[in-house]
Design a protein around this motif. Structure first.
Motif, short mmCIF file in Angstrom:
data_model
loop_
_atom_site.label_atom_id
_atom_site.label_comp_id
_atom_site.label_asym_id
_atom_site.label_seq_id
_atom_site.Cartn_x
_atom_site.Cartn_y
_atom_site.Cartn_z
N LEU A 180 -9.76 -9.27 16.35
CA LEU A 180 -10.87 -10.20 16.11
C LEU A 180 -10.35 -11.50 15.51
N ARG A 181 -9.48 -11.40 14.53
CA ARG A 181 -8.93 -12.60 13.88
C ARG A 181 -8.01 -13.38 14.81
N ALA A 182 -7.37 -12.68 15.74
CA ALA A 182 -6.44 -13.34 16.67
C ALA A 182 -7.15 -13.99 17.85
N PRO A 216 -20.05 -14.10 21.58
CA PRO A 216 -21.14 -14.81 22.24
C PRO A 216 -21.66 -16.02 21.49
N GLY A 217 -21.27 -16.18 20.24
CA GLY A 217 -21.87 -17.23 19.43
C GLY A 217 -23.24 -16.79 18.92
N LEU A 251 -16.61 -13.18 12.91
CA LEU A 251 -17.84 -12.39 12.78
C LEU A 251 -19.07 -13.29 12.80
N ALA A 252 -18.93 -14.51 12.30
CA ALA A 252 -20.05 -15.45 12.32
C ALA A 252 -20.40 -15.88 13.75
N ARG A 253 -19.49 -15.62 14.71
CA ARG A 253 -19.75 -15.98 16.11
C ARG A 253 -19.99 -14.75 16.98
N ALA A 254 -20.21 -13.60 16.34
CA ALA A 254 -20.30 -12.34 17.08
C ALA A 254 -21.73 -11.92 17.43
N GLY A 255 -22.70 -12.79 17.16
CA GLY A 255 -24.08 -12.50 17.54
C GLY A 255 -24.94 -11.90 16.45
N PHE A 256 -24.37 -11.65 15.27
CA PHE A 256 -25.15 -11.12 14.17
C PHE A 256 -26.02 -12.22 13.54
N GLY A 257 -27.18 -11.81 13.04
CA GLY A 257 -28.03 -12.74 12.32
C GLY A 257 -27.60 -12.91 10.87
#
Length: 352
Positions: free
Chosen positions: A28-30, A36-37, A73-79
């Motif tokens: 994930l970090r790499a 998805p944003g 993680l901020a770009r992984a689709g979570f609210g």
């Protein structure tokens, strides 16, 4: 789920679960994981304890214990995202192996014991956090602490400047006697101390309380009363369970907290009972066994203003967050709800 994600998950499931978890964070970090944003719509946008969320699907604490992957993680689709748990001092946690896949049950057992790098290291990473995300921290206590209530205050004071919310976690089954703090007198005293520390901050933030799914009705009523008396901003229901009913996996007898699909009914019933007790006065976050949009929708209609997931990512991959959010949008539209808030608690009685 893409073919790449399917193959990646299959490869990770061939190795030790804790090692696989570490590799997933590194990937994930790499930048090796497609992201998805922001996933949002007018129907999905909602508020939780004064926080504006792009969608109500959050990442539960435990996936990123040390806040090392905040930007992806901020770009992984979570609210919203919850990291930790963090304790004042670094601690190794319990001996390995301490994480077990129960593939036949779509479940996980862990007995990590609050392993983390400590509040100072985590605070330094939170200071470099993405500013456009909603990020919280799960507060923990050191295993050998002489004053666990003060540990929660310490971690809050050290990290709050970089947080949108903080969660008091008295429900992990893997730190000896931690769940004893869910008793009414002890919990009220603990929460009063944390809330006083919160109110003294230059920028006060919402404080949530995370509870166990194994509370009997009287204990649940006590928790609700303590939360109301101390004006906690939200309750997260629930953490992992010690119950093992109905499991079929080889690892079903391992010590620790059980999460994943088998927890869904138990945690949702606790959530609904809490919704009935609090009568909407305290926002609730539904956690436990969510693996689909339908599961998330059931939690919301049972009484949750938002939801969190983690264990299902082991089997469905990180793309699950976006899939659930989009599916939730469709379910809300199907039933004629213009917003998430309109659906909250509309089927509480089905679970009580």
């Amino acid at each position: 789920m893409s073919l790449t994600e399917t193959l990646g998950l299959a490869a990770l499931r061939r190795i030790d679960p804790e090692t696989a978890h570490g590799l997933a964070l590194k990937a994930l970090r790499a930048g090796l994981v497609p992201l998805p944003g922001t996933v949002t719509s007018p129907r999905l946008r909602t508020r939780l304890a004064g926080l504006d969320l792009a969608n109500p699907v959050g990442l539960a604490a435990g996936f990123d214990k040390n806040a090392v992957a905040l930007h992806p993680l901020a770009r992984a689709g979570f609210g919203f995202i919850e990291v930790g748990a963090a304790t004042p001092r670094p601690q190794d946690g319990n001996p390995r192996p301490r994480l077990f896949r129960l593939t036949e049950d779509r479940a996980v057992i862990n007995r990590f014991g609050f392993n983390n790098e400590g509040m100072e290291a985590i605070a330094a990473r939170l200071a470099r956090r993405p500013k456009d995300a909603v990020i919280g921290l799960n507060l923990g206590a050191n295993k050998d602490s002489a004053d666990r209530a003060q540990d929660f205050v310490q971690v809050l004071q050290a990290t709050a400047a970089h947080l949108d919310f903080a969660t008091v976690n008295v429900s992990s089954p893997n730190t000896e006697k931690l769940r004893d703090l869910q008793g009414k007198a002890a919990l009220t005293a603990l929460l009063r101390g944390v809330m006083a520390a919160r109110d003294a901050l230059p920028r006060p933030i919402p404080v949530f309380l995370k509870i166990a799914p194994d509370l009997d009705p009287a204990a649940l009523a006590d928790v609700a009363e303590a939360a109301a008396d101390t004006q906690v901003d939200a309750i997260i229901a629930t953490n992992t369970t010690l119950n093992r009913d109905g499991l079929t996996s080889t690892h079903r007898g391992e010590a620790g907290g059980l999460s994943g699909a088998p927890l869904f009914d138990r945690s949702t019933r606790i959530l609904a009972r809490l919704a009935a007790i609090t009568e909407g006065r305290i926002p609730l976050v539904g956690v436990g066994g969510i693996g689909s949009a339908e599961d998330a929708y059931a939690k919301i209609t049972a009484g949750a203003s938002a939801v969190q997931l983690y264990s299902a990512l082991v089997y469905e991959g990180l793309s699950l967050a976006a899939r659930i959010a989009r599916g939730l949008d469709q379910l809300l539209a199907r039933d004629g709800f213009a917003t998430v808030a309109e659906a909250v608690g509309t089927r509480t009685k089905d679970w009580t």
